[in-house]
Design a protein around this motif. Structure first.
Motif, PDB file in Angstrom:
ATOM      1  N   THR A  63       5.945  -0.039  -4.669  1.00 36.32           N
ATOM      2  CA  THR A  63       6.158   0.699  -5.907  1.00 36.32           C
ATOM      3  C   THR A  63       7.054   1.911  -5.689  1.00 36.32           C
ATOM      4  O   THR A  63       7.937   2.202  -6.503  1.00 36.32           O
ATOM      5  CB  THR A  63       4.800   1.165  -6.477  1.00 36.32           C
ATOM      6  OG1 THR A  63       3.961   0.028  -6.636  1.00 36.32           O
ATOM      7  CG2 THR A  63       4.988   1.847  -7.816  1.00 36.32           C
TER       8      THR A  63
ATOM      9  N   ARG B  86      -2.588  -5.386 -10.549  1.00 35.03           N
ATOM     10  CA  ARG B  86      -3.800  -5.068  -9.795  1.00 35.03           C
ATOM     11  C   ARG B  86      -4.463  -3.799 -10.322  1.00 35.03           C
ATOM     12  O   ARG B  86      -5.700  -3.708 -10.362  1.00 35.03           O
ATOM     13  CB  ARG B  86      -3.462  -4.915  -8.321  1.00 35.03           C
ATOM     14  CG  ARG B  86      -3.117  -6.228  -7.641  1.00 35.03           C
ATOM     15  CD  ARG B  86      -2.850  -6.022  -6.162  1.00 35.03           C
ATOM     16  NE  ARG B  86      -2.561  -7.285  -5.489  1.00 35.03           N
ATOM     17  CZ  ARG B  86      -2.298  -7.393  -4.197  1.00 35.03           C
ATOM     18  NH1 ARG B  86      -2.290  -6.307  -3.431  1.00 35.03           N
ATOM     19  NH2 ARG B  86      -2.047  -8.567  -3.659  1.00 35.03           N
ATOM     20  N   SER B  87      -3.656  -2.839 -10.708  1.00 38.85           N
ATOM     21  CA  SER B  87      -4.217  -1.605 -11.266  1.00 38.85           C
ATOM     22  C   SER B  87      -4.960  -1.885 -12.569  1.00 38.85           C
ATOM     23  O   SER B  87      -6.049  -1.352 -12.802  1.00 38.85           O
ATOM     24  CB  SER B  87      -3.103  -0.580 -11.504  1.00 38.85           C
ATOM     25  OG  SER B  87      -2.468  -0.229 -10.291  1.00 38.85           O
TER      26      SER B  87
ATOM     27  N   ALA C 236      -8.234  -3.725 -11.820  1.00 42.60           N
ATOM     28  CA  ALA C 236      -9.233  -2.796 -11.292  1.00 42.60           C
ATOM     29  C   ALA C 236      -9.821  -1.927 -12.391  1.00 42.60           C
ATOM     30  O   ALA C 236     -11.030  -1.657 -12.424  1.00 42.60           O
ATOM     31  CB  ALA C 236      -8.606  -1.924 -10.211  1.00 42.60           C
ATOM     32  N   GLU C 237      -8.959  -1.509 -13.328  1.00 46.04           N
ATOM     33  CA  GLU C 237      -9.443  -0.626 -14.404  1.00 46.04           C
ATOM     34  C   GLU C 237     -10.352  -1.367 -15.376  1.00 46.04           C
ATOM     35  O   GLU C 237     -11.434  -0.879 -15.718  1.00 46.04           O
ATOM     36  CB  GLU C 237      -8.249  -0.039 -15.152  1.00 46.04           C
ATOM     37  CG  GLU C 237      -8.641   0.869 -16.300  1.00 46.04           C
ATOM     38  CD  GLU C 237      -7.443   1.463 -17.022  1.00 46.04           C
ATOM     39  OE1 GLU C 237      -7.639   2.111 -18.070  1.00 46.04           O
ATOM     40  OE2 GLU C 237      -6.300   1.260 -16.536  1.00 46.04           O
TER      41      GLU C 237
ATOM     42  N   SER D  16       1.730  -4.656  -8.460  1.00 53.31           N
ATOM     43  CA  SER D  16       1.053  -3.363  -8.398  1.00 53.31           C
ATOM     44  C   SER D  16       0.435  -3.004  -9.748  1.00 53.31           C
ATOM     45  O   SER D  16      -0.725  -2.590  -9.829  1.00 53.31           O
ATOM     46  CB  SER D  16       2.053  -2.282  -7.983  1.00 53.31           C
ATOM     47  OG  SER D  16       1.478  -0.998  -8.050  1.00 53.31           O
ATOM     48  N   LEU D  17       1.210  -3.185 -10.816  1.00 54.48           N
ATOM     49  CA  LEU D  17       0.709  -2.882 -12.153  1.00 54.48           C
ATOM     50  C   LEU D  17      -0.465  -3.778 -12.515  1.00 54.48           C
ATOM     51  O   LEU D  17      -1.488  -3.307 -13.044  1.00 54.48           O
ATOM     52  CB  LEU D  17       1.837  -3.061 -13.171  1.00 54.48           C
ATOM     53  CG  LEU D  17       1.473  -2.860 -14.648  1.00 54.48           C
ATOM     54  CD1 LEU D  17       1.000  -1.427 -14.896  1.00 54.48           C
ATOM     55  CD2 LEU D  17       2.665  -3.209 -15.537  1.00 54.48           C
TER      56      LEU D  17
ATOM     57  N   ASP E 117      -0.818   0.902   2.598  1.00 54.26           N
ATOM     58  CA  ASP E 117      -0.917   0.269   1.281  1.00 54.26           C
ATOM     59  C   ASP E 117       0.417  -0.368   0.944  1.00 54.26           C
ATOM     60  O   ASP E 117       1.363   0.313   0.548  1.00 54.26           O
ATOM     61  CB  ASP E 117      -1.270   1.329   0.227  1.00 54.26           C
ATOM     62  CG  ASP E 117      -1.579   0.688  -1.124  1.00 54.26           C
ATOM     63  OD1 ASP E 117      -1.342  -0.523  -1.260  1.00 54.26           O
ATOM     64  OD2 ASP E 117      -2.036   1.414  -2.017  1.00 54.26           O
TER      65      ASP E 117
END
Length: 372
Positions: A36, A86-87, A90-91, A83-84, A30
């Motif tokens: 991160t 994409r999170s 996704a949420e 990273s933030l 990943d």
């Protein structure tokens, strides 16, 4: 000496973070997790160095930071924002992209490191190539827009989700450069730059953007009527539909979202290629090119003139068009083969070539307009 020791401390801390994090993150294949896990201790070290050694007191301008430290912070912040973002996507989309993309755990170490290394290369090229935030944002649109088009048009992903994916890529490159590098004279329309009247003229901005959008739209239409449908059927396992390619119309009148995306491509191409090229300052080489006489020139001068005997604006246009082609091709290929499920490498190359061709033709068109 104190500044050198400060920079060395940041570099040593990043290296230690890589060593500590590589085990778990790389095993998980990943790249975002890897970035991160490196980012947090590195940022903490940078802050500690700044406070302890007063590398960048609060009342000083950001330009006082050493160049190596600023680039390290750009890279760290970019990976972290990606990273933030994409999170969050996704949420708030309830994992919609997970329907068509491969799980991060399924990536091999080579694939994960290739994605991370390519992103880092793009940031380094932008930083050391003297690009600013608008340049990187435009490059992100040109390089990640093709994937947003693909998943929203042919894989059944909502346009809002694909748009959020694209926005994350744009923001994760734009914000770090905006914070740590001033805008170029071309994009800030600074007084005294060559052809300032051209870059501030709204009509020229609109027309050059529309010209670029037209090139992308026509190129995409021709691809949909020739190579893309067969490539989708043969090499894109899991694709939901190819109807948009089969029913493609010139200028995409039956696909408003495609028109909007082409307009984004047009604005991005103007920002990356046209504006910097028309505001490029003449150099001594321009005078040499103008005074070139093949009757008196030696062999080396003749070869140089034939290969690279262009004015500075033309060189800037050629360089930036080449960058747009490179990133449109490589990014699209990597995203298709490593992120999407069931895409054959040949099919990914065919799809990427469409966007490489569109970037090339757009660059030529904009250079022609800029030379008139």
């Amino acid at each position: 000496m104190a500044r050198q020791r400060s920079v060395k401390k940041v570099v040593d801390t990043v290296a230690a973070a890589v060593e500590d994090a590589a085990g778990d993150a790389v095993k998980a294949a990943d790249p975002v997790a890897l970035a991160t896990s490196i980012a947090v201790p590195a940022v903490e070290a940078a802050v500690e160095v700044a406070q302890t050694h007063r590398v960048v007191p609060a009342h000083l301008k950001r330009a006082r930071l050493p160049g190596a430290v600023r680039f390290a912070l750009v890279a760290i912040l970019s990976f972290y924002l990606e990273s933030l973002g994409r999170s969050l996507v996704a949420e708030y989309t309830h994992g919609e992209l997970a329907k068509v993309v491969r799980p991060a755990s399924s990536l091999t170490q080579t694939e994960a490191l290739a994605l991370a290394a390519w992103k880092l290369f793009g940031l380094a090229l932008g930083w050391y190539g003297n690009y600013d935030g608008f340049d990187l944002a435009a490059l992100a649109v040109l390089s990640h827009g093709p994937m947003a088009y693909l998943i929203s048009t042919y894989y059944g992903i909502r346009a809002s989700t694909a748009g959020a994916y694209l926005a994350v890529e744009v923001v994760s490159t734009f914000v770090p450069f905006l914070l740590l590098r001033q805008l170029s004279g071309a994009h800030s329309a600074a007084p005294g730059i060559p052809n300032r009247d051209i870059v501030v003229d709204r009509q020229i901005q609109v027309l050059t953007s529309l010209l670029s959008a037209l090139v992308y739209s026509v190129t995409l239409f021709l691809a949909c009527r020739t190579s893309l449908p067969n490539s989708f059927v043969l090499y894109f396992e899991g694709i939901r539909t190819i109807e948009p390619a089969q029913d493609a119309q010139l200028f995409s009148f039956n696909r408003p979202l495609t028109q909007i995306l082409c307009l984004l491509f047009g604005v991005a191409a103007r920002t990356l290629i046209f504006t910097p090229s028309v505001t490029a300052s003449p150099t001594i080489r321009d005078q040499e090119v103008a005074e070139f006489d093949p009757a008196t020139a030696n062999l080396g001068q003749t070869i140089y003139w034939n290969l690279w005997g262009y004015t500075t604006p033309t060189k800037v246009s050629v360089n930036r068009t080449a960058v747009a082609m490179l990133f449109a091709g490589v990014d699209t290929y990597l995203q298709a083969t490593t992120v999407l499920s069931g895409v054959d490498s040949y099919g990914a190359a065919v799809y990427a070539s469409v966007w490489v061709l569109a970037a090339a033709i757009t660059g030529l068109a904009l250079r022609y307009v800029g030379s008139v």
